[in-house]
Design a protein around this motif. Sequence first.
Motif, PDB file in Angstrom:
ATOM      1  N   TYR A 162     -17.441  62.579  15.216  1.00 45.72           N
ATOM      2  CA  TYR A 162     -18.466  63.294  14.462  1.00 45.72           C
ATOM      3  C   TYR A 162     -18.474  62.884  12.994  1.00 45.72           C
ATOM      4  CZ  TYR A 162     -21.608  67.069  13.174  1.00 45.72           C
ATOM      5  OH  TYR A 162     -22.693  67.781  12.728  1.00 45.72           O
ATOM      6  N   HIS A 163     -17.334  62.416  12.508  1.00 48.49           N
ATOM      7  CA  HIS A 163     -17.251  62.003  11.105  1.00 48.49           C
ATOM      8  C   HIS A 163     -17.359  60.492  10.931  1.00 48.49           C
ATOM      9  CE1 HIS A 163     -16.657  65.976   9.420  1.00 48.49           C
ATOM     10  NE2 HIS A 163     -15.988  66.246  10.533  1.00 48.49           N
ATOM     11  N   GLY A 164     -17.657  59.772  12.021  1.00 47.60           N
ATOM     12  CA  GLY A 164     -18.014  58.370  11.929  1.00 47.60           C
ATOM     13  C   GLY A 164     -16.882  57.372  11.802  1.00 47.60           C
ATOM     14  N   HIS A 165     -15.704  57.711  12.291  1.00 51.38           N
ATOM     15  CA  HIS A 165     -14.542  56.832  12.150  1.00 51.38           C
ATOM     16  C   HIS A 165     -14.267  56.077  13.450  1.00 51.38           C
ATOM     17  CE1 HIS A 165     -13.905  58.658   8.295  1.00 51.38           C
ATOM     18  NE2 HIS A 165     -13.835  59.857   8.840  1.00 51.38           N
ATOM     19  N   ALA A 166     -14.928  54.921  13.618  1.00 55.17           N
ATOM     20  CA  ALA A 166     -14.819  54.147  14.859  1.00 55.17           C
ATOM     21  C   ALA A 166     -13.386  53.682  15.108  1.00 55.17           C
ATOM     22  CB  ALA A 166     -15.769  52.956  14.825  1.00 55.17           C
ATOM     23  N   ASP A 167     -12.674  53.235  14.079  1.00 58.94           N
ATOM     24  CA  ASP A 167     -11.294  52.786  14.281  1.00 58.94           C
ATOM     25  C   ASP A 167     -10.403  53.952  14.709  1.00 58.94           C
ATOM     26  OD1 ASP A 167     -11.869  50.140  13.700  1.00 58.94           O
ATOM     27  OD2 ASP A 167     -11.278  50.310  11.595  1.00 58.94           O
ATOM     28  N   THR A 168     -10.635  55.107  14.144  1.00 57.24           N
ATOM     29  CA  THR A 168      -9.864  56.290  14.515  1.00 57.24           C
ATOM     30  C   THR A 168     -10.175  56.690  15.949  1.00 57.24           C
ATOM     31  OG1 THR A 168      -9.962  56.979  12.204  1.00 57.24           O
ATOM     32  CG2 THR A 168      -9.247  58.638  13.796  1.00 57.24           C
ATOM     33  N   VAL A 169     -11.421  56.596  16.339  1.00 57.74           N
ATOM     34  CA  VAL A 169     -11.819  56.871  17.726  1.00 57.74           C
ATOM     35  C   VAL A 169     -11.047  55.949  18.665  1.00 57.74           C
ATOM     36  CG1 VAL A 169     -13.738  56.609  19.362  1.00 57.74           C
ATOM     37  CG2 VAL A 169     -14.073  57.875  17.223  1.00 57.74           C
ATOM     38  N   ARG A 170     -11.020  54.659  18.347  1.00 51.96           N
ATOM     39  CA  ARG A 170     -10.295  53.710  19.203  1.00 51.96           C
ATOM     40  C   ARG A 170      -8.802  54.020  19.241  1.00 51.96           C
ATOM     41  NH1 ARG A 170     -14.710  50.354  17.673  1.00 51.96           N
ATOM     42  NH2 ARG A 170     -13.902  49.888  15.612  1.00 51.96           N
ATOM     43  N   LEU A 171      -8.230  54.411  18.108  1.00 57.46           N
ATOM     44  CA  LEU A 171      -6.809  54.774  18.032  1.00 57.46           C
ATOM     45  C   LEU A 171      -6.511  55.953  18.962  1.00 57.46           C
ATOM     46  CD1 LEU A 171      -3.991  54.596  16.576  1.00 57.46           C
ATOM     47  CD2 LEU A 171      -4.930  56.247  14.949  1.00 57.46           C
ATOM     48  N   ILE A 172      -7.311  56.990  18.881  1.00 58.42           N
ATOM     49  CA  ILE A 172      -7.102  58.184  19.698  1.00 58.42           C
ATOM     50  C   ILE A 172      -7.269  57.850  21.184  1.00 58.42           C
ATOM     51  CG2 ILE A 172      -7.966  60.507  20.212  1.00 58.42           C
ATOM     52  CD1 ILE A 172      -8.758  60.604  17.149  1.00 58.42           C
ATOM     53  N   LEU A 173      -8.287  57.067  21.493  1.00 53.03           N
ATOM     54  CA  LEU A 173      -8.500  56.652  22.887  1.00 53.03           C
ATOM     55  C   LEU A 173      -7.306  55.851  23.405  1.00 53.03           C
ATOM     56  CD1 LEU A 173     -12.250  55.639  22.639  1.00 53.03           C
ATOM     57  CD2 LEU A 173     -11.335  57.515  24.034  1.00 53.03           C
ATOM     58  N   ALA A 174      -6.762  54.983  22.570  1.00 52.80           N
ATOM     59  CA  ALA A 174      -5.615  54.160  22.977  1.00 52.80           C
ATOM     60  C   ALA A 174      -4.378  54.996  23.265  1.00 52.80           C
ATOM     61  CB  ALA A 174      -5.311  53.122  21.898  1.00 52.80           C
ATOM     62  N   HIS A 175      -4.334  56.204  22.694  1.00 56.97           N
ATOM     63  CA  HIS A 175      -3.189  57.094  22.905  1.00 56.97           C
ATOM     64  C   HIS A 175      -3.486  58.189  23.924  1.00 56.97           C
ATOM     65  CE1 HIS A 175      -1.620  55.158  19.268  1.00 56.97           C
ATOM     66  NE2 HIS A 175      -0.445  55.511  19.768  1.00 56.97           N
ATOM     67  N   GLY A 176      -4.570  58.027  24.685  1.00 54.94           N
ATOM     68  CA  GLY A 176      -4.840  58.966  25.769  1.00 54.94           C
ATOM     69  C   GLY A 176      -5.920  59.997  25.517  1.00 54.94           C
ATOM     70  N   GLY A 177      -6.666  59.858  24.431  1.00 52.44           N
ATOM     71  CA  GLY A 177      -7.792  60.765  24.206  1.00 52.44           C
ATOM     72  C   GLY A 177      -8.824  60.614  25.309  1.00 52.44           C
ATOM     73  N   ASP A 178      -9.496  61.692  25.655  1.00 54.83           N
ATOM     74  CA  ASP A 178     -10.479  61.692  26.738  1.00 54.83           C
ATOM     75  C   ASP A 178     -11.888  61.622  26.151  1.00 54.83           C
ATOM     76  OD1 ASP A 178     -12.194  62.177  28.874  1.00 54.83           O
ATOM     77  OD2 ASP A 178     -11.029  63.846  29.651  1.00 54.83           O
ATOM     78  N   ALA A 179     -12.590  60.541  26.442  1.00 54.80           N
ATOM     79  CA  ALA A 179     -13.926  60.306  25.890  1.00 54.80           C
ATOM     80  C   ALA A 179     -14.955  61.330  26.354  1.00 54.80           C
ATOM     81  CB  ALA A 179     -14.396  58.898  26.248  1.00 54.80           C
ATOM     82  N   ASN A 180     -14.656  62.083  27.398  1.00 57.01           N
ATOM     83  CA  ASN A 180     -15.653  63.005  27.954  1.00 57.01           C
ATOM     84  C   ASN A 180     -15.330  64.480  27.768  1.00 57.01           C
ATOM     85  OD1 ASN A 180     -17.614  61.133  29.103  1.00 57.01           O
ATOM     86  ND2 ASN A 180     -15.914  60.477  30.388  1.00 57.01           N
ATOM     87  N   THR A 181     -14.305  64.801  27.012  1.00 54.09           N
ATOM     88  CA  THR A 181     -13.957  66.206  26.823  1.00 54.09           C
ATOM     89  C   THR A 181     -14.952  66.876  25.875  1.00 54.09           C
ATOM     90  OG1 THR A 181     -11.617  65.817  27.206  1.00 54.09           O
ATOM     91  CG2 THR A 181     -12.189  67.820  26.003  1.00 54.09           C
ATOM     92  N   ALA A 182     -15.601  67.913  26.377  1.00 54.06           N
ATOM     93  CA  ALA A 182     -16.567  68.670  25.575  1.00 54.06           C
ATOM     94  C   ALA A 182     -15.856  69.790  24.832  1.00 54.06           C
ATOM     95  CB  ALA A 182     -17.647  69.255  26.485  1.00 54.06           C
ATOM     96  N   ASN A 183     -16.449  70.189  23.709  1.00 59.53           N
ATOM     97  CA  ASN A 183     -15.905  71.325  22.962  1.00 59.53           C
ATOM     98  C   ASN A 183     -16.422  72.629  23.571  1.00 59.53           C
ATOM     99  OD1 ASN A 183     -18.543  71.663  21.967  1.00 59.53           O
ATOM    100  ND2 ASN A 183     -18.075  70.819  19.962  1.00 59.53           N
ATOM    101  N   ASP A 184     -16.114  73.738  22.934  1.00 60.46           N
ATOM    102  CA  ASP A 184     -16.497  75.048  23.465  1.00 60.46           C
ATOM    103  C   ASP A 184     -18.006  75.265  23.504  1.00 60.46           C
ATOM    104  OD1 ASP A 184     -13.793  75.486  23.685  1.00 60.46           O
ATOM    105  OD2 ASP A 184     -13.685  76.999  22.095  1.00 60.46           O
ATOM    106  N   ARG A 185     -18.765  74.441  22.797  1.00 61.21           N
ATOM    107  CA  ARG A 185     -20.229  74.534  22.799  1.00 61.21           C
ATOM    108  C   ARG A 185     -20.854  73.547  23.785  1.00 61.21           C
ATOM    109  NH1 ARG A 185     -18.059  74.672  18.153  1.00 61.21           N
ATOM    110  NH2 ARG A 185     -18.531  72.543  17.558  1.00 61.21           N
ATOM    111  N   GLY A 186     -20.006  72.834  24.546  1.00 58.56           N
ATOM    112  CA  GLY A 186     -20.498  71.886  25.533  1.00 58.56           C
ATOM    113  C   GLY A 186     -20.869  70.528  24.969  1.00 58.56           C
ATOM    114  N   GLN A 187     -20.494  70.260  23.730  1.00 54.82           N
ATOM    115  CA  GLN A 187     -20.820  68.987  23.090  1.00 54.82           C
ATOM    116  C   GLN A 187     -19.698  67.978  23.307  1.00 54.82           C
ATOM    117  OE1 GLN A 187     -20.902  70.918  19.330  1.00 54.82           O
ATOM    118  NE2 GLN A 187     -23.123  71.175  19.324  1.00 54.82           N
ATOM    119  N   THR A 188     -20.069  66.741  23.599  1.00 55.00           N
ATOM    120  CA  THR A 188     -19.090  65.676  23.783  1.00 55.00           C
ATOM    121  C   THR A 188     -18.983  64.833  22.509  1.00 55.00           C
ATOM    122  OG1 THR A 188     -20.721  64.088  24.602  1.00 55.00           O
ATOM    123  CG2 THR A 188     -19.635  65.524  26.249  1.00 55.00           C
ATOM    124  N   PRO A 189     -17.884  64.089  22.372  1.00 52.77           N
ATOM    125  CA  PRO A 189     -17.777  63.184  21.221  1.00 52.77           C
ATOM    126  C   PRO A 189     -18.944  62.192  21.152  1.00 52.77           C
ATOM    127  CG  PRO A 189     -15.634  63.445  22.244  1.00 52.77           C
ATOM    128  CD  PRO A 189     -16.635  64.112  23.151  1.00 52.77           C
TER     129      PRO A 189
END
Length: 132
Positions: free
Chosen positions: A58-85
Amino acid sequence: MSGDTPGVPDEETLALAHALFDAAREGNDALLGRYLSAGAPATMMTAAGDSLLMLAAYHGHADTVRLILAHGGDANTANDRGQTPLAGAVFKGYTEVVKALVDAGADPDAGTPSARAAAEMFERKDILALLG
């Protein structure tokens, strides 16, 4: 601290969590990477259900997104409002973040509204092309 309520994080743990959430928002890959490499969960969420990945996207950090994904972040996890990354990145118009999430298998039709619906609503043809 001893005597704390079981299952409720202590102040030190909460402070660390807030620091990691801030690192994701700010794109502080050095700090976030150290903790993720040391075993901090890439799937941790704020009280509103925003994951580290959602905050970085949401804050536009593509490298950070890749870092989190590389450590097991889930690209499809929605927040409490049903919004996905992915939908958050589309809403903000962050093409590089969208690419990183799509490359990681993010579903353009997941969430409410979906990334595809957001791209159509805001007439982001460049992003719609990335969604396939």
